[in-house]
Design a protein around this motif. Structure first.
Motif, PDB file in Angstrom:
ATOM      1  N   ILE A 190     -48.142 146.117 107.736  1.00 50.87           N
ATOM      2  CA  ILE A 190     -47.140 145.338 108.466  1.00 50.87           C
ATOM      3  C   ILE A 190     -45.996 146.258 108.888  1.00 50.87           C
ATOM      4  N   GLY A 191     -45.202 145.793 109.830  1.00 46.94           N
ATOM      5  CA  GLY A 191     -44.092 146.590 110.338  1.00 46.94           C
ATOM      6  C   GLY A 191     -43.003 146.798 109.299  1.00 46.94           C
ATOM      7  N   ASP A 192     -42.203 147.816 109.527  1.00 49.62           N
ATOM      8  CA  ASP A 192     -41.137 148.170 108.583  1.00 49.62           C
ATOM      9  C   ASP A 192     -40.131 147.043 108.382  1.00 49.62           C
ATOM     10  N   ASP A 193     -39.730 146.379 109.478  1.00 47.14           N
ATOM     11  CA  ASP A 193     -38.739 145.304 109.364  1.00 47.14           C
ATOM     12  C   ASP A 193     -39.275 144.131 108.557  1.00 47.14           C
ATOM     13  N   ALA A 194     -40.504 143.725 108.843  1.00 51.00           N
ATOM     14  CA  ALA A 194     -41.114 142.604 108.114  1.00 51.00           C
ATOM     15  C   ALA A 194     -41.311 142.976 106.644  1.00 51.00           C
ATOM     16  N   ALA A 195     -41.741 144.193 106.399  1.00 53.84           N
ATOM     17  CA  ALA A 195     -41.961 144.638 105.022  1.00 53.84           C
ATOM     18  C   ALA A 195     -40.654 144.640 104.231  1.00 53.84           C
ATOM     19  N   LEU A 196     -39.588 145.134 104.840  1.00 55.52           N
ATOM     20  CA  LEU A 196     -38.305 145.172 104.140  1.00 55.52           C
ATOM     21  C   LEU A 196     -37.770 143.760 103.899  1.00 55.52           C
ATOM     22  N   ARG A 197     -37.931 142.884 104.865  1.00 59.97           N
ATOM     23  CA  ARG A 197     -37.502 141.492 104.696  1.00 59.97           C
ATOM     24  C   ARG A 197     -38.271 140.841 103.534  1.00 59.97           C
ATOM     25  N   ASP A 198     -39.588 141.022 103.524  1.00 60.28           N
ATOM     26  CA  ASP A 198     -40.404 140.444 102.448  1.00 60.28           C
ATOM     27  C   ASP A 198     -40.080 141.066 101.096  1.00 60.28           C
ATOM     28  N   ALA A 199     -39.875 142.369 101.068  1.00 59.09           N
ATOM     29  CA  ALA A 199     -39.547 143.061  99.820  1.00 59.09           C
ATOM     30  C   ALA A 199     -38.204 142.588  99.276  1.00 59.09           C
ATOM     31  N   ARG A 200     -37.237 142.409 100.145  1.00 53.31           N
ATOM     32  CA  ARG A 200     -35.921 141.920  99.701  1.00 53.31           C
ATOM     33  C   ARG A 200     -36.039 140.511  99.133  1.00 53.31           C
ATOM     34  N   ARG A 201     -36.869 139.683  99.746  1.00 56.76           N
ATOM     35  CA  ARG A 201     -37.084 138.324  99.243  1.00 56.76           C
ATOM     36  C   ARG A 201     -37.750 138.373  97.867  1.00 56.76           C
ATOM     37  N   TRP A 202     -38.732 139.267  97.692  1.00 53.27           N
ATOM     38  CA  TRP A 202     -39.419 139.415  96.406  1.00 53.27           C
ATOM     39  C   TRP A 202     -38.441 139.875  95.330  1.00 53.27           C
ATOM     40  N   VAL A 203     -37.627 140.866  95.655  1.00 46.06           N
ATOM     41  CA  VAL A 203     -36.637 141.381  94.703  1.00 46.06           C
ATOM     42  C   VAL A 203     -35.624 140.294  94.350  1.00 46.06           C
ATOM     43  N   ALA A 204     -35.179 139.524  95.334  1.00 42.14           N
ATOM     44  CA  ALA A 204     -34.222 138.445  95.077  1.00 42.14           C
ATOM     45  C   ALA A 204     -34.811 137.415  94.125  1.00 42.14           C
ATOM     46  N   THR A 205     -36.084 137.122  94.269  1.00 44.92           N
ATOM     47  CA  THR A 205     -36.751 136.183  93.369  1.00 44.92           C
ATOM     48  C   THR A 205     -36.822 136.750  91.957  1.00 44.92           C
ATOM     49  N   LEU A 206     -37.165 138.027  91.833  1.00 47.65           N
ATOM     50  CA  LEU A 206     -37.184 138.675  90.516  1.00 47.65           C
ATOM     51  C   LEU A 206     -35.807 138.588  89.861  1.00 47.65           C
ATOM     52  N   GLU A 207     -34.769 138.856  90.638  1.00 46.75           N
ATOM     53  CA  GLU A 207     -33.404 138.806  90.101  1.00 46.75           C
ATOM     54  C   GLU A 207     -33.031 137.381  89.703  1.00 46.75           C
ATOM     55  N   GLU A 208     -33.366 136.433  90.553  1.00 51.17           N
ATOM     56  CA  GLU A 208     -33.045 135.025  90.270  1.00 51.17           C
ATOM     57  C   GLU A 208     -33.711 134.561  88.977  1.00 51.17           C
ATOM     58  N   CYS A 209     -34.930 135.002  88.744  1.00 51.40           N
ATOM     59  CA  CYS A 209     -35.683 134.620  87.540  1.00 51.40           C
ATOM     60  C   CYS A 209     -35.381 135.535  86.362  1.00 51.40           C
ATOM     61  N   LYS A 210     -34.478 136.483  86.565  1.00 53.25           N
ATOM     62  CA  LYS A 210     -34.065 137.433  85.517  1.00 53.25           C
ATOM     63  C   LYS A 210     -35.235 138.248  84.958  1.00 53.25           C
ATOM     64  N   LEU A 211     -36.127 138.668  85.878  1.00 51.56           N
ATOM     65  CA  LEU A 211     -37.286 139.472  85.500  1.00 51.56           C
ATOM     66  C   LEU A 211     -37.018 140.971  85.590  1.00 51.56           C
ATOM     67  N   VAL A 212     -35.856 141.347  86.134  1.00 52.07           N
ATOM     68  CA  VAL A 212     -35.510 142.761  86.286  1.00 52.07           C
ATOM     69  C   VAL A 212     -34.193 143.049  85.588  1.00 52.07           C
ATOM     70  N   GLU A 213     -34.031 144.333  85.267  1.00 51.81           N
ATOM     71  CA  GLU A 213     -32.758 144.772  84.650  1.00 51.81           C
ATOM     72  C   GLU A 213     -32.204 145.906  85.470  1.00 51.81           C
TER      73      GLU A 213
END
Length: 88
Positions: free
Chosen positions: A65-88
């Motif tokens: 996938i394109g860089d913009d779409a990949a970064l948008r999706d990755a940011r959404r994934w990271v935000a979900t991890l943070e929201e669920c407190k799965l990352v430190e």
């Protein structure tokens, strides 16, 4: 950031889920389901420091996938991890 060590992915009834390791085993009250791309990112990034840009690069390489779409999706994934407190 880094995925917390106490969380493990398990396959239950054909679903890949993240389960918090409890004091006496798995805490089944805290279960998060992962789709194919989320599972791929989890497996690739678990155990090491990463940023959304690292996840985006992996998505681009794996799914083409394109860089913009990949970064948008990755940011959404990271935000979900943070929201669920799965990352430190």
């Amino acid at each position: 950031m880094k995925i917390r060590d106490q969380y493990k992915v398990r396959e239950i009834a054909g679903e890949h889920v993240v389960i918090m390791q409890g004091r006496y085993g798995a805490d089944m009250t805290r279960v998060i389901s992962l789709n194919e791309s989320a599972l791929f990112l989890w497996n690739e990034l678990q155990g090491r420091e990463f940023a959304a840009e690292d996840a985006a690069r992996l998505l681009t390489e794996r799914y083409g996938i394109g860089d913009d779409a990949a970064l948008r999706d990755a940011r959404r994934w990271v935000a979900t991890l943070e929201e669920c407190k799965l990352v430190e």
